[in-house]
Motif scaffolding. Structure first.
Motif, mmCIF file in Angstrom:
data_model
loop_
_atom_site.group_PDB
_atom_site.id
_atom_site.type_symbol
_atom_site.label_atom_id
_atom_site.label_comp_id
_atom_site.label_asym_id
_atom_site.label_seq_id
_atom_site.Cartn_x
_atom_site.Cartn_y
_atom_site.Cartn_z
ATOM 1 N N PRO A 112 22.270 28.232 16.155
ATOM 2 C CA PRO A 112 22.140 28.339 14.684
ATOM 3 C C PRO A 112 22.585 27.085 13.953
ATOM 4 C CG PRO A 112 23.905 29.745 15.508
ATOM 5 C CD PRO A 112 23.154 29.276 16.692
ATOM 6 N N ALA A 113 23.538 26.330 14.534
ATOM 7 C CA ALA A 113 23.946 25.065 13.895
ATOM 8 C C ALA A 113 22.796 24.069 13.916
ATOM 9 C CB ALA A 113 25.169 24.492 14.610
ATOM 10 N N ARG A 114 22.105 23.971 15.060
ATOM 11 C CA ARG A 114 20.964 23.061 15.137
ATOM 12 C C ARG A 114 19.824 23.531 14.244
ATOM 13 N NH1 ARG A 114 19.444 22.560 20.841
ATOM 14 N NH2 ARG A 114 18.382 24.532 20.474
ATOM 15 N N LYS A 115 19.640 24.846 14.185
ATOM 16 C CA LYS A 115 18.604 25.393 13.306
ATOM 17 C C LYS A 115 18.872 25.007 11.855
ATOM 18 C CE LYS A 115 16.812 29.781 11.559
ATOM 19 N NZ LYS A 115 16.968 31.253 11.577
ATOM 20 N N ALA A 116 20.141 25.069 11.458
ATOM 21 C CA ALA A 116 20.495 24.731 10.076
ATOM 22 C C ALA A 116 20.249 23.255 9.788
ATOM 23 C CB ALA A 116 21.962 25.088 9.816
ATOM 24 N N ILE A 117 20.633 22.371 10.722
ATOM 25 C CA ILE A 117 20.465 20.942 10.466
ATOM 26 C C ILE A 117 18.989 20.544 10.506
ATOM 27 C CG2 ILE A 117 20.654 20.043 12.845
ATOM 28 C CD1 ILE A 117 22.517 17.876 11.714
ATOM 29 N N LEU A 118 18.200 21.190 11.363
ATOM 30 C CA LEU A 118 16.765 20.901 11.386
ATOM 31 C C LEU A 118 16.082 21.420 10.127
ATOM 32 C CD1 LEU A 118 15.833 21.606 15.125
ATOM 33 C CD2 LEU A 118 15.958 19.387 13.969
ATOM 34 N N SER A 143 9.631 19.155 17.515
ATOM 35 C CA SER A 143 9.640 17.815 18.086
ATOM 36 C C SER A 143 10.803 17.712 19.067
ATOM 37 C CB SER A 143 9.788 16.759 16.980
ATOM 38 O OG SER A 143 10.095 15.493 17.523
ATOM 39 N N TRP A 144 10.497 17.307 20.300
ATOM 40 C CA TRP A 144 11.557 17.144 21.283
ATOM 41 C C TRP A 144 12.528 16.044 20.865
ATOM 42 C CZ3 TRP A 144 13.515 20.071 24.827
ATOM 43 C CH2 TRP A 144 12.745 21.044 25.448
ATOM 44 N N PHE A 145 12.028 15.027 20.192
ATOM 45 C CA PHE A 145 12.904 13.949 19.748
ATOM 46 C C PHE A 145 13.951 14.467 18.764
ATOM 47 C CE2 PHE A 145 13.923 10.575 16.689
ATOM 48 C CZ PHE A 145 14.471 9.628 17.550
ATOM 49 N N SER A 146 13.493 15.180 17.721
ATOM 50 C CA SER A 146 14.426 15.744 16.740
ATOM 51 C C SER A 146 15.351 16.765 17.388
ATOM 52 C CB SER A 146 13.645 16.394 15.596
ATOM 53 O OG SER A 146 12.827 15.453 14.944
#
Length: 450
Positions: free
Chosen positions: A343-349, A359-362
């Motif tokens: 969820p932290a990565r979901k929020a920053i994305l 995107s695999w890079f992001s």
């Protein structure tokens, strides 16, 4: 007045049955969410308890030592009751708006600003939670290794918690966090509550294994002789360290981002049924928290450490039961960090990559950046109470107290003088006052310390 009392107690254990309106909500929720229901009441309780209980349990004994037994119990009851009532408001808004996420409610209330605000709060909260878990791993893993090897500290590399934390992050956490889907780790989450029960049981048992007065030469931190000899129980305590109490409790009861997903998967979903799930989960967590904090405090009294397990290292270095507890906590931490990361990565994305395709890079860059920040916090923050205090007084109080009350006042059609609106205001004001006061006292204590 009776209606106000009924709203405040949130229909808990009063024999109330779902009315016609509650029953009619189920088809609407099914249409809004569009997923099949298979989660029973019991499994939903365990899911929510898994979301509630975490590293905060290790800091509550320290909070009790700095507020007193009665003061701590009152504050813990107040925070848990307000947490349950804020869930009540979120469930009402969920049914009224058709939103199924916390960020969605923020966007509904204040457009993009509200969505960004909630996403940032979730990001900071989850980074703080991951940092607290990695801090535990940094603190406990060296002692666990030495316990199994039955050797004394000799300065070898595996006695450095920072090195072990980085290695575990690179070898275990990072590969799991990089996966686009990590659903299989959800099967292990049901173990967390039983691991916490095991922890609380061991804290109770080991209260009689450590004598008081505590041996001064065995302590981990520098304390005065009078502190080491002090075995008195305090009912109320007021000091600058008391400012960490409510933020730590708020950190420990935060589960609100998981409420709506669990609600959407509940069999025969209704506000009444989901509120009972929340009430049972918070009540059981309250009991586990209270027991572990009480016996942790009665073991170490004034010398209780801000991370409870550290206190046992000097007195029971090779105890088999304590070694088992450390392993259980470390296992729970290791498997929870990747789950919290998602969820932290979901929020920053969502904040920086919202309208683009996967995107695999992001994906990889955001994962590495988050875990790097978490590692820096875990390594360089000197005390876990700073994590509990700062995160608890800011994002935790917002997500538990401020946002539910604010969103309800913004979205509800109730009159401002209605009982629910009044309690929403009380909830919001309590969160703002506690958060600002605690953060101010914590910052002042830092300034005075340095």
């Amino acid at each position: 007045m009776n209606k106000c009392v009924e709203n405040l107690t949130i229909q808990a254990g009063d024999g109330h049955r779902p009315n016609r309106e509650d029953e009619d909500e189920t088809p609407l929720l099914t249409q809004v969410v569009g997923v099949s229901r298979g989660a029973s009441f019991t499994s939903s309780v365990f899911n929510l308890m898994n979301a509630i209980m975490g590293s905060g349990i290790l800091g509550l004994a320290y909070a009790m030592a700095n507020t007193g037994i009665v003061g701590f119990s009152i504050l813990l009851l107040l925070v848990s009751s307000f947490a349950a009532y804020s869930i009540h408001l979120l469930l009402m808004l969920c049914d009224q708006t058709g939103m199924t996420s916390y960020e969605g409610l923020g966007e509904k209330a204040f457009n993009k600003t509200g969505k960004v605000l909630v996403a940032c709060s979730i990001l900071i909260q989850n980074i703080g939670a991951m940092a607290s878990y990695m801090f535990i791993l940094k603190s406990e893993l060296p002692a666990t290794i030495l316990s199994f090897l039955r050797t004394e500290a000799s300065g070898v590399w595996y006695e450095d918690g920072a090195i072990l934390s980085v290695l575990v992050t690179l070898c275990v956490v990072l590969p799991l966090a990089l996966l686009p889907k990590i659903g299989f780790l959800g099967y292990t989450s049901s173990l967390s509550f039983f691991l916490m029960l095991f922890f609380a049981a061991v804290v109770v048992v080991k209260k009689w294994s450590i004598p008081c007065p505590l041996p001064i030469n065995a302590t981990l931190s520098q304390v005065s002789n009078s502190s080491a000899l002090d075995c008195s129980v305090h009912l109320f305590v007021f000091s600058s360290k008391s400012a960490y109490a409510v933020p730590t409790m708020a950190f420990s009861f935060l589960c609100h981002t998981a409420v709506m997903p669990i609600y959407s998967e509940l069999q025969q979903p209704s506000k009444y049924r989901m509120q009972n799930v929340a009430n049972v989960s918070i009540s059981l967590s309250f009991l586990v928290y209270l027991v572990s904090a009480l016996f942790g405090y009665l073991t170490f009294y004034a010398q209780v450490d801000s991370e409870l397990l550290l206190g046992y290292d000097a007195y029971l270095p090779h105890d088999v039961l304590m070694m088992s507890v450390r392993l259980a906590i470390l296992l729970a931490v290791l498997l929870t960090v990747p789950l919290i990361h998602f969820p932290a990565r979901k929020a920053i994305l969502m904040l920086f990559h919202a309208e683009r395709e996967f995107s695999w890079f992001s994906h990889c860059v955001s994962t590495v950046l988050i875990l790097t920040l978490v590692e820096l916090l875990a390594i360089y923050v000197p005390d876990i109470r700073h994590v509990f205090g700062v995160v608890g007084s800011t994002t935790s109080t917002c997500l538990i107290f401020v946002y539910p009350g604010l969103f309800y006042l913004r979205l509800s059609t109730d009159h401002i003088r209605s009982c629910t609106s009044v309690w929403a205001i009380v909830l919001m004001v309590f969160g703002v006052l506690v958060g600002l006061l605690s953060l101010a006292v914590i910052i002042i204590s830092w300034v005075n310390a340095y």
